[in-house]
Design a protein around this motif. Structure first.
Motif, PDB file in Angstrom:
ATOM      1  N   ASP A 123      15.972  20.589 100.873  1.00 27.21           N
ATOM      2  CA  ASP A 123      16.936  21.380 101.623  1.00 27.21           C
ATOM      3  C   ASP A 123      16.334  22.775 101.701  1.00 27.21           C
ATOM      4  N   PRO A 131      19.848  15.846 110.542  1.00 31.45           N
ATOM      5  CA  PRO A 131      19.021  16.506 109.526  1.00 31.45           C
ATOM      6  C   PRO A 131      18.487  17.835 110.037  1.00 31.45           C
ATOM      7  N   LEU A 132      17.983  18.648 109.134  1.00 28.96           N
ATOM      8  CA  LEU A 132      17.382  19.913 109.535  1.00 28.96           C
ATOM      9  C   LEU A 132      16.118  19.659 110.341  1.00 28.96           C
ATOM     10  N   HIS A 164      17.273  25.541 103.207  1.00 29.43           N
ATOM     11  CA  HIS A 164      18.070  26.753 103.389  1.00 29.43           C
ATOM     12  C   HIS A 164      17.724  27.764 102.306  1.00 29.43           C
ATOM     13  N   PRO A 205      16.816  16.844 105.014  1.00 31.40           N
ATOM     14  CA  PRO A 205      18.269  16.990 105.208  1.00 31.40           C
ATOM     15  C   PRO A 205      18.677  18.428 105.483  1.00 31.40           C
ATOM     16  N   TYR A 206      19.763  18.574 106.202  1.00 30.49           N
ATOM     17  CA  TYR A 206      20.371  19.897 106.367  1.00 30.49           C
ATOM     18  C   TYR A 206      20.976  20.341 105.045  1.00 30.49           C
ATOM     19  N   SER A 207      21.529  19.384 104.327  1.00 28.74           N
ATOM     20  CA  SER A 207      22.128  19.628 103.024  1.00 28.74           C
ATOM     21  C   SER A 207      22.056  18.338 102.223  1.00 28.74           C
ATOM     22  N   VAL A 208      22.000  18.463 100.894  1.00 26.96           N
ATOM     23  CA  VAL A 208      21.982  17.268 100.050  1.00 26.96           C
ATOM     24  C   VAL A 208      23.247  16.445 100.241  1.00 26.96           C
ATOM     25  N   ARG A 232      17.074  22.050  96.714  1.00 24.33           N
ATOM     26  CA  ARG A 232      16.616  23.321  97.265  1.00 24.33           C
ATOM     27  C   ARG A 232      15.484  23.860  96.394  1.00 24.33           C
TER      28      ARG A 232
END
Length: 719
Positions: free
Chosen positions: A508, A591-592, A510, A552-555, A478
């Protein structure tokens, strides 16, 4: 020189002279020989005489230095064999282009080739003969810092870029065109698959996966004529690549027919000892020369041990002769026997390096590498708007990125300077807001004050360049928390927020994607970064970049990539509420932002997807067609992407595989008919017995603006 002449030259060399030709050092070993007697020379096991037979030097740059170094070397070399000068010219020499992952987002092979040609021209006039590029490593893990040097997660696209970079660096006449340089593809092999995204770490995969996903781009570079290959730091099937005879002699040399120079990465021969594959320098040297490594970079195993290994009968001197001959052949291809100084020229250096033409190319390429990830009617900016430019990259020269060793931040265009070229400077309020990883309340308050009267807040955020690149692995990808907190506080002012991101990896997002009204991924854009980004923000350039690696949406999803396999219990919209399917309980599987994604200031409408036949024989060609229309009010570029899925193979096949793409430039209201041709050869893959063939059966063909949003048709391959 003819091969016979080179063979005759080889015959005149002593064993010591031959071994020295296989050693690569930094220039300090040659610059002050007397001082080195008890220092670096002694530590490398070299005597002063051996230095004047060393085959190559890395990281000597600048015409004055390289000419002086070559002159000194030639005076001391008994047989008049010239020195090769090598350096890391990754995404530019002094005119720095976007990092490779950013440049790949252009999906433009002509731009990639052009950037490499300019880098070669600047490097050659500075006296450099060989670059350690392109990096053809396929990467699926954004935690790995060297992803910035890659072109992404797709074997087909990586192969096309590898070819383009080789063409740009080498041209069509390496001997006669002294504005070109030899390319060295790296890191052979599969360095980008390091476990945990941790640099230098273990790689563990099947040979079938290696051949299918990781080897194609290296092979493409060699098919384009790439002169050198660099070994990777990692193990391949449990054996360090630098001592892996199956990989280097059997596959690279015998199967692929590569007869160019194979060079180790920095210290990689000696690193076989801590790997646990060699007991000492002698065993490391033995394994490397047996594997066919021609040149050892910056470790002393060859210099200290090869002579004794030959004299004891453990190493056949013919192996050394083969390697030395390949080194001599490269020097001959570069024209160094006729002109040891090649293109080095102090006067031309002043005229060429960072010239207006090169800067303009850097600006164009950087603008086309930007990827618009989000835009809620905020961009493009208008010249009459008041802008608050806030963030650690607002006035930072740290826009060149890792491996821009010879570039200068002082010569780089900062974002503030770029924006000031688009609007009256009185309309721009600037505040740092915070540093990269830390900040003060006073900085934050200054940023809030600067934003009070603004119409739009432009947040310049990202990673410092040392947070990416070699040894730049991160477990948390992030943006640093202090930057996210700054963004959140500024959002509370109720003004539109545009985030411009400077980074070397997929992040990421977010904490910023949900705060900002628009997000522009600028990567590390290079020397003309500020101007290029301003061109995009103000609409002089309509963003056309498309991701070549999933965000990625999250790691916790990593590795996440578009061309993955299905499972026996795949997640679908129909079973999303069920427990016993392949899914996370707390985040989506997807993924994002998917591979191929990118927005524009206009809209593109896709017509119905059509295929020319429902069945395809082995010698048939299937035509895939779709009409694409610019349905907006602005001219723009679209990247139309073609994917294929083999629904039932002898080995499980990916959900989608990129097989082609077309870049379109369309005026408002303009339409274009896009056609792709599919052949049986494009449907082949490596089976469990490593045969390369296709399977009869049902296939899907997908076309769309990215790997997620596609239309689909089916056809059957008949054999």
């Amino acid at each position: 020189m003819t091969k016979r002449s080179l063979t005759d030259l080889l015959a005149q060399m002593t064993l010591d002279e031959k071994i020295a030709q296989l050693v690569q050092l930094t220039p300090n070993f040659l610059n002050d020989n007397d001082a080195n007697l008890t220092g670096p020379l002694a530590s490398m096991g070299l005597n002063p005489e051996a230095v004047w037979n060393v085959g190559s030097v890395l990281s000597a740059v600048g015409a004055k230095e390289t000419i002086a170094l070559q002159e000194q070397y030639m005076k001391n070399n008994r047989l008049g064999i010239p020195l090769i000068l090598m350096a890391d010219i990754i995404h530019g020499y002094r005119t720095i282009f976007p990092v490779s992952l950013g440049l790949a987002s252009s999906w433009d092979m002509e731009l990639a080739e052009r950037s490499a040609a300019i880098a070669a021209k600047e490097s050659s006039v500075a006296g450099i003969h060989v670059t350690f590029a392109p990096m053809a490593d396929l990467v699926r893990d954004p935690r790995w810092g060297r992803v910035m040097e890659s072109t992404g997660e797709d074997p087909y696209l990586n192969s096309e870029f590898a070819r383009a970079f080789v063409r740009g660096f080498q041209g069509s006449d390496l001997t006669g065109d002294t504005d070109r340089m030899a390319a060295c593809v790296k890191h052979f092999a599969a360095y980008g698959a390091a476990e945990g995204g941790r640099d230098y770490n273990t790689v563990n995969m099947s040979e079938r996966q290696l051949r299918e996903s990781y080897l194609p781009a290296y092979k493409a570079a060699l098919e384009e004529g790439c002169e050198l290959v660099m070994t990777s730091f990692n193990v391949v099937d449990g054996i360090p690549a630098t001592g892996n005879r199956k990989l280097m002699r059997d596959l690279l040399r015998e199967e692929w027919g590569f007869d160019g120079v194979l060079i180790s990465d920095w210290g990689a021969v000696q690193e076989m000892i801590p790997h646990g594959a060699a007991e000492d320098n002698a065993e490391a040297a033995h394994k490397a020369i047996a594997a066919g490594v021609d040149m050892e970079m910056m470790s002393s195993c060859y210099a200290q041990s090869l002579k004794e290994l030959v004299q004891s009968g453990q190493v056949d001197e013919e192996w050394i002769n083969e390697s030395v001959l390949r080194v001599l052949q490269l020097k001959d291809k570069l024209g160094l026997f006729d002109n040891p100084f090649r293109g080095a020229d102090e006067q031309r250096e002043k005229e060429i390096i960072l010239c207006d033409e090169h800067r303009q190319a850097a600006r164009e390429i950087a603008a086309k590498s930007c990827v618009l990830l989000k835009n809620e009617n905020v961009l493009p900016l208008r010249a009459e708007q008041k802008i608050a430019l806030i963030g650690p990259f607002a006035q930072s020269g740290d826009v060149l990125g890792p491996w821009s060793i010879w570039g200068s931040q002082d010569e780089a265009v900062q974002l503030f300077a770029g924006l000031a070229g688009k609007t009256d400077v009185s309309r721009i309020a600037v505040a740092e807001g915070c540093g990269i990883t830390s900040g003060t309340e006073a900085q934050a308050q200054q940023a809030i004050l600067a934003a009070q009267d603004a119409d739009v807040i432009v947040l310049a955020l990202g990673e410092a360049s040392e947070m990416s690149g070699e040894a730049g692995s991160r477990s948390d990808i992030r943006l640093p928390e202090v930057q996210l907190q700054l963004a959140y506080r500024l959002q509370q002012l109720g003004k539109p927020v545009v985030a411009v991101l400077f980074n070397g990896r997929p992040l990421d997002l977010h904490g910023i994607i949900d705060v900002a009204d628009a997000v522009l991924e600028a990567w590390y854009p290079g020397t003309e970064g500020g101007n290029a980004i301003a061109d995009v923000l103000y609409g002089s350039v309509n963003p056309a970049g498309r991701l070549t690696m999933s965000f990625p949406y999250s790691v916790g999803q990593v590795p996440v990539y578009y061309n993955s396999y299905n499972t026996g219990r795949p997640l679908t919209p129909a079973n999303a509420d069920q427990r016993y399917v392949s899914k996370y309980l707390d985040i989506p599987n997807a993924p994002l932002f998917p591979f191929g994604f990118g927005l524009s200031y206009t809209e593109f409408a896709y017509g119905d997807l059509a295929i020319s036949a429902a069945e395809m024989g082995e010698t048939d060609k299937l035509t895939v067609s779709v009409q694409v229309t610019n349905a907006g009010k602005t001219a723009g570029e679209e990247v139309v992407q073609l994917y294929v899925r083999d629904l039932a193979g002898e080995v499980v096949r990916p959900l989608k595989e990129l097989k082609g793409y077309r870049k379109l430039k369309l005026e408002p209201g303009e339409s274009a008919d896009v056609q792709f041709t599919l052949t049986e050869e494009q449907l082949r893959y490596y089976h469990s017995d490593l045969t390369f063939a296709s399977d009869a059966g049902l296939f899907e063909v997908h076309v769309g603006p990215n790997s997620r949003d596609t239309a689909v048709q089916t056809f059957r391959l008949v054999k």
